[in-house]
Design a protein around this motif. Structure first.
Motif, PDB file in Angstrom:
ATOM      1  N   ALA A 138     -14.847   7.722  34.186  1.00  0.00           N
ATOM      2  CA  ALA A 138     -15.601   6.475  34.317  1.00  0.00           C
ATOM      3  C   ALA A 138     -17.093   6.734  34.157  1.00  0.00           C
ATOM      4  O   ALA A 138     -17.817   5.916  33.572  1.00  0.00           O
ATOM      5  CB  ALA A 138     -15.311   5.824  35.665  1.00  0.00           C
ATOM      6  N   GLY A 139     -17.559   7.873  34.655  1.00  0.00           N
ATOM      7  CA  GLY A 139     -18.964   8.220  34.480  1.00  0.00           C
ATOM      8  C   GLY A 139     -19.333   8.386  33.021  1.00  0.00           C
ATOM      9  O   GLY A 139     -20.417   7.983  32.589  1.00  0.00           O
ATOM     10  N   ALA A 140     -18.424   8.989  32.232  1.00  0.00           N
ATOM     11  CA  ALA A 140     -18.682   9.152  30.802  1.00  0.00           C
ATOM     12  C   ALA A 140     -18.711   7.800  30.100  1.00  0.00           C
ATOM     13  O   ALA A 140     -19.552   7.567  29.218  1.00  0.00           O
ATOM     14  CB  ALA A 140     -17.608  10.045  30.182  1.00  0.00           C
ATOM     15  N   VAL A 141     -17.799   6.886  30.481  1.00  0.00           N
ATOM     16  CA  VAL A 141     -17.812   5.543  29.894  1.00  0.00           C
ATOM     17  C   VAL A 141     -19.098   4.815  30.280  1.00  0.00           C
ATOM     18  O   VAL A 141     -19.694   4.097  29.463  1.00  0.00           O
ATOM     19  CB  VAL A 141     -16.572   4.745  30.329  1.00  0.00           C
ATOM     20  CG1 VAL A 141     -16.634   3.304  29.821  1.00  0.00           C
ATOM     21  CG2 VAL A 141     -15.302   5.427  29.816  1.00  0.00           C
ATOM     22  N   THR A 172     -21.976   6.260  30.801  1.00  0.00           N
ATOM     23  CA  THR A 172     -23.004   6.847  29.942  1.00  0.00           C
ATOM     24  C   THR A 172     -22.968   6.237  28.552  1.00  0.00           C
ATOM     25  O   THR A 172     -24.010   5.896  27.968  1.00  0.00           O
ATOM     26  CB  THR A 172     -22.812   8.370  29.851  1.00  0.00           C
ATOM     27  OG1 THR A 172     -22.956   8.945  31.160  1.00  0.00           O
ATOM     28  CG2 THR A 172     -23.822   9.012  28.909  1.00  0.00           C
ATOM     29  N   LEU A 173     -21.768   6.078  28.000  1.00  0.00           N
ATOM     30  CA  LEU A 173     -21.633   5.464  26.684  1.00  0.00           C
ATOM     31  C   LEU A 173     -22.118   4.017  26.713  1.00  0.00           C
ATOM     32  O   LEU A 173     -22.802   3.556  25.782  1.00  0.00           O
ATOM     33  CB  LEU A 173     -20.173   5.528  26.237  1.00  0.00           C
ATOM     34  CG  LEU A 173     -19.846   4.908  24.874  1.00  0.00           C
ATOM     35  CD1 LEU A 173     -20.679   5.532  23.758  1.00  0.00           C
ATOM     36  CD2 LEU A 173     -18.360   5.038  24.575  1.00  0.00           C
ATOM     37  N   LEU A 174     -21.790   3.284  27.771  1.00  0.00           N
ATOM     38  CA  LEU A 174     -22.238   1.897  27.891  1.00  0.00           C
ATOM     39  C   LEU A 174     -23.766   1.825  27.912  1.00  0.00           C
ATOM     40  O   LEU A 174     -24.361   0.925  27.291  1.00  0.00           O
ATOM     41  CB  LEU A 174     -21.653   1.277  29.158  1.00  0.00           C
ATOM     42  CG  LEU A 174     -22.033  -0.172  29.444  1.00  0.00           C
ATOM     43  CD1 LEU A 174     -21.557  -1.104  28.339  1.00  0.00           C
ATOM     44  CD2 LEU A 174     -21.446  -0.617  30.792  1.00  0.00           C
ATOM     45  N   CYS A 175     -24.412   2.755  28.600  1.00  0.00           N
ATOM     46  CA  CYS A 175     -25.879   2.779  28.629  1.00  0.00           C
ATOM     47  C   CYS A 175     -26.449   3.053  27.238  1.00  0.00           C
ATOM     48  O   CYS A 175     -27.496   2.498  26.860  1.00  0.00           O
ATOM     49  CB  CYS A 175     -26.372   3.822  29.629  1.00  0.00           C
ATOM     50  SG  CYS A 175     -26.115   3.354  31.362  1.00  0.00           S
ATOM     51  N   ARG A 176     -25.776   3.887  26.457  1.00  0.00           N
ATOM     52  CA  ARG A 176     -26.224   4.139  25.080  1.00  0.00           C
ATOM     53  C   ARG A 176     -26.071   2.882  24.231  1.00  0.00           C
ATOM     54  O   ARG A 176     -26.936   2.560  23.411  1.00  0.00           O
ATOM     55  CB  ARG A 176     -25.444   5.300  24.472  1.00  0.00           C
ATOM     56  CG  ARG A 176     -25.724   6.647  25.117  1.00  0.00           C
ATOM     57  CD  ARG A 176     -25.046   7.772  24.349  1.00  0.00           C
ATOM     58  NE  ARG A 176     -25.180   9.041  25.066  1.00  0.00           N
ATOM     59  CZ  ARG A 176     -24.717  10.203  24.623  1.00  0.00           C
ATOM     60  NH1 ARG A 176     -24.077  10.250  23.456  1.00  0.00           N
ATOM     61  NH2 ARG A 176     -24.861  11.307  25.331  1.00  0.00           N
ATOM     62  N   ALA A 204     -20.921   3.781  38.794  1.00  0.00           N
ATOM     63  CA  ALA A 204     -21.714   4.835  38.158  1.00  0.00           C
ATOM     64  C   ALA A 204     -22.940   4.316  37.423  1.00  0.00           C
ATOM     65  O   ALA A 204     -23.827   5.105  37.081  1.00  0.00           O
ATOM     66  CB  ALA A 204     -20.823   5.614  37.175  1.00  0.00           C
ATOM     67  N   LEU A 205     -23.028   3.023  37.171  1.00  0.00           N
ATOM     68  CA  LEU A 205     -24.121   2.483  36.367  1.00  0.00           C
ATOM     69  C   LEU A 205     -25.434   2.411  37.139  1.00  0.00           C
ATOM     70  O   LEU A 205     -25.439   2.144  38.353  1.00  0.00           O
ATOM     71  CB  LEU A 205     -23.779   1.065  35.894  1.00  0.00           C
ATOM     72  CG  LEU A 205     -22.822   0.906  34.719  1.00  0.00           C
ATOM     73  CD1 LEU A 205     -22.547  -0.575  34.490  1.00  0.00           C
ATOM     74  CD2 LEU A 205     -23.389   1.546  33.457  1.00  0.00           C
ATOM     75  N   PRO A 206     -26.555   2.599  36.463  1.00  0.00           N
ATOM     76  CA  PRO A 206     -27.847   2.298  37.093  1.00  0.00           C
ATOM     77  C   PRO A 206     -27.902   0.820  37.479  1.00  0.00           C
ATOM     78  O   PRO A 206     -27.321  -0.040  36.810  1.00  0.00           O
ATOM     79  CB  PRO A 206     -28.860   2.609  35.981  1.00  0.00           C
ATOM     80  CG  PRO A 206     -28.144   3.487  35.016  1.00  0.00           C
ATOM     81  CD  PRO A 206     -26.693   3.101  35.093  1.00  0.00           C
ATOM     82  N   VAL A 247     -19.768  15.741  29.572  1.00  0.00           N
ATOM     83  CA  VAL A 247     -18.674  16.242  30.402  1.00  0.00           C
ATOM     84  C   VAL A 247     -18.150  17.535  29.793  1.00  0.00           C
ATOM     85  O   VAL A 247     -17.674  17.545  28.657  1.00  0.00           O
ATOM     86  CB  VAL A 247     -17.530  15.214  30.497  1.00  0.00           C
ATOM     87  CG1 VAL A 247     -16.369  15.769  31.325  1.00  0.00           C
ATOM     88  CG2 VAL A 247     -18.026  13.908  31.084  1.00  0.00           C
ATOM     89  N   ASP A 248     -18.231  18.635  30.522  1.00  0.00           N
ATOM     90  CA  ASP A 248     -17.633  19.893  30.066  1.00  0.00           C
ATOM     91  C   ASP A 248     -17.106  20.654  31.273  1.00  0.00           C
ATOM     92  O   ASP A 248     -17.387  20.302  32.423  1.00  0.00           O
ATOM     93  CB  ASP A 248     -18.628  20.742  29.264  1.00  0.00           C
ATOM     94  CG  ASP A 248     -19.820  21.203  30.089  1.00  0.00           C
ATOM     95  OD1 ASP A 248     -19.599  21.863  31.125  1.00  0.00           O
ATOM     96  OD2 ASP A 248     -20.973  20.913  29.703  1.00  0.00           O
TER      97      ASP A 248
END
Length: 341
Positions: free
Chosen positions: A47-50, A52-56, A86-88, A286-287
């Motif tokens: 969800a955090g990665a999604v 991040t993508l949403l913020c982009r 997770a969103l700002p 994410v790694d």
């Protein structure tokens, strides 16, 4: 459930989404998390990665006054709940989250989430559409070659008994010729396909994905699913079932999930990009690298947390597991092209 003969597409539709006894729509059911482990359930890192993508996407679109996140096949709202957390705050304040799901709205779900059975209207939202393990549950026909090598539709009863029906024709036959390449041993122009070869006709998924992408006025549509490519289709298909965390025979009586791998290359539009989940999540930060051992001496609690996160990231990006899933990224407009490069 009726025990009459029908194609797998009709049988799966009834078994998964029937109003009373459908596997996903049955009142009081546990949802997908009760039967199999998706990336959403594996770790909050997903969800955090999604997020991040949403913020982009938000930045690429110039921070619109209303930003949409459409979660197609939302289960019980777990992904949207995780992304909202997770969103700002500034992005969350402008977010309009949509959950598209056949099942009823779960009790206690965040009131900000708009729960709906159908996709938003065409061209009505701006932002990110995300479909995690949705297309594999869009019902499809199954075909099998007979003793003469002719592809025929597979008919099935609710107890899972099968027989061959009529030869495949029309648009389904054209899809099969274009997108389901025969194995190399069958590829000679004058060869007759062996009997018993199976395939899933992915045309309904192509159409479903096109409708989903079409809801965006501008933004990015992403499908994440287990998939195969034209040159590497499995000769006996991928239709299977899941129940209580175990793979089981695909019996269309409402007792189990029924799923098949997705031909994401057939779904892809002309501007689409395809990545593995491992590649996509690495691009989103994410790694699975372990934290430096020195951290254990200076911050033992932080080291334990970082080690746990690394383990979760490793599961999400494992090329032999979830990391081998396919991601299909389809920008609507030019602003959101190449966001994972």
């Amino acid at each position: 459930m009726t025990n009459e003969w029908c194609g797998w597409r009709e049988a799966t539709q009834r078994a998964l989404y029937g109003p009373d006894e459908g596997f996903y729509t049955r009142p009081g059911g546990p949802g997908p998390a009760g039967h199999f482990r998706t990336s959403v359930h594996a770790s909050p890192l997903y969800a955090g990665a999604v997020a991040t993508l949403l913020c982009r996407v938000d930045a690429a679109l110039g921070h619109p006054g209303e930003l949409a996140l459409v979660d197609v096949g939302a289960g019980r709202g777990e992904l949207l709940t995780g992304v909202l957390a997770a969103l700002p705050g500034e992005v969350a304040a402008r977010l309009r989250p949509y959950a598209v799901e056949r099942a009823a709205r779960p009790e206690g779900l965040d009131a900000r989430i708009c729960w709906r059975r159908e996709l938003p209207a065409p061209g009505s939202v701006t932002g990110l559409l995300f479909a995690n393990e949705w297309l594999d549950n869009v019902p499809v026909e199954v075909v099998e070659t007979d003793t003469d090598g002719v592809p025929r539709r597979v008919l099935v009863r609710a107890d899972g008994t099968e027989r061959l029906g009529e030869p495949v024709g029309g648009a389904d036959a054209e899809w099969l010729r274009r997108w389901w390449a025969p194995p190399a041993r069958e590829a000679a122009a004058d060869s007759v396909p062996s009997p018993g070869l199976r395939a899933e006709i992915g045309r309904p998924r192509d159409e479903a994905w096109a409708r989903a992408v079409g809801t965006l006025r501008a933004g990015l549509a992403v499908a994440a699913d287990y998939a195969h490519e034209r040159g590497d289709r499995p000769p006996f298909g991928t239709l299977t079932g899941f129940r209580d965390g175990r793979e089981v025979p695909p019996v269309p009586d409402g007792s189990c999930d029924i799923t098949a791998h997705v031909a994401l290359d057939a779904c892809a539009g002309p501007s689409a990009e395809r990545l593995t989940q491992r590649e996509a999540l690495h691009a989103l930060g994410v790694d699975g690298r372990r934290p430096p051992l020195a951290l254990a001496a200076t911050d033992p609690s932080g080291y334990v947390r970082a080690l746990s996160a690394a383990g979760a990231a490793a599961e999400l990006t494992d090329p032999g597991g979830l990391g081998g899933f396919g991601w299909l990224l389809e920008p609507v407009g030019t602003a959101c092209a190449g966001l994972l490069r």
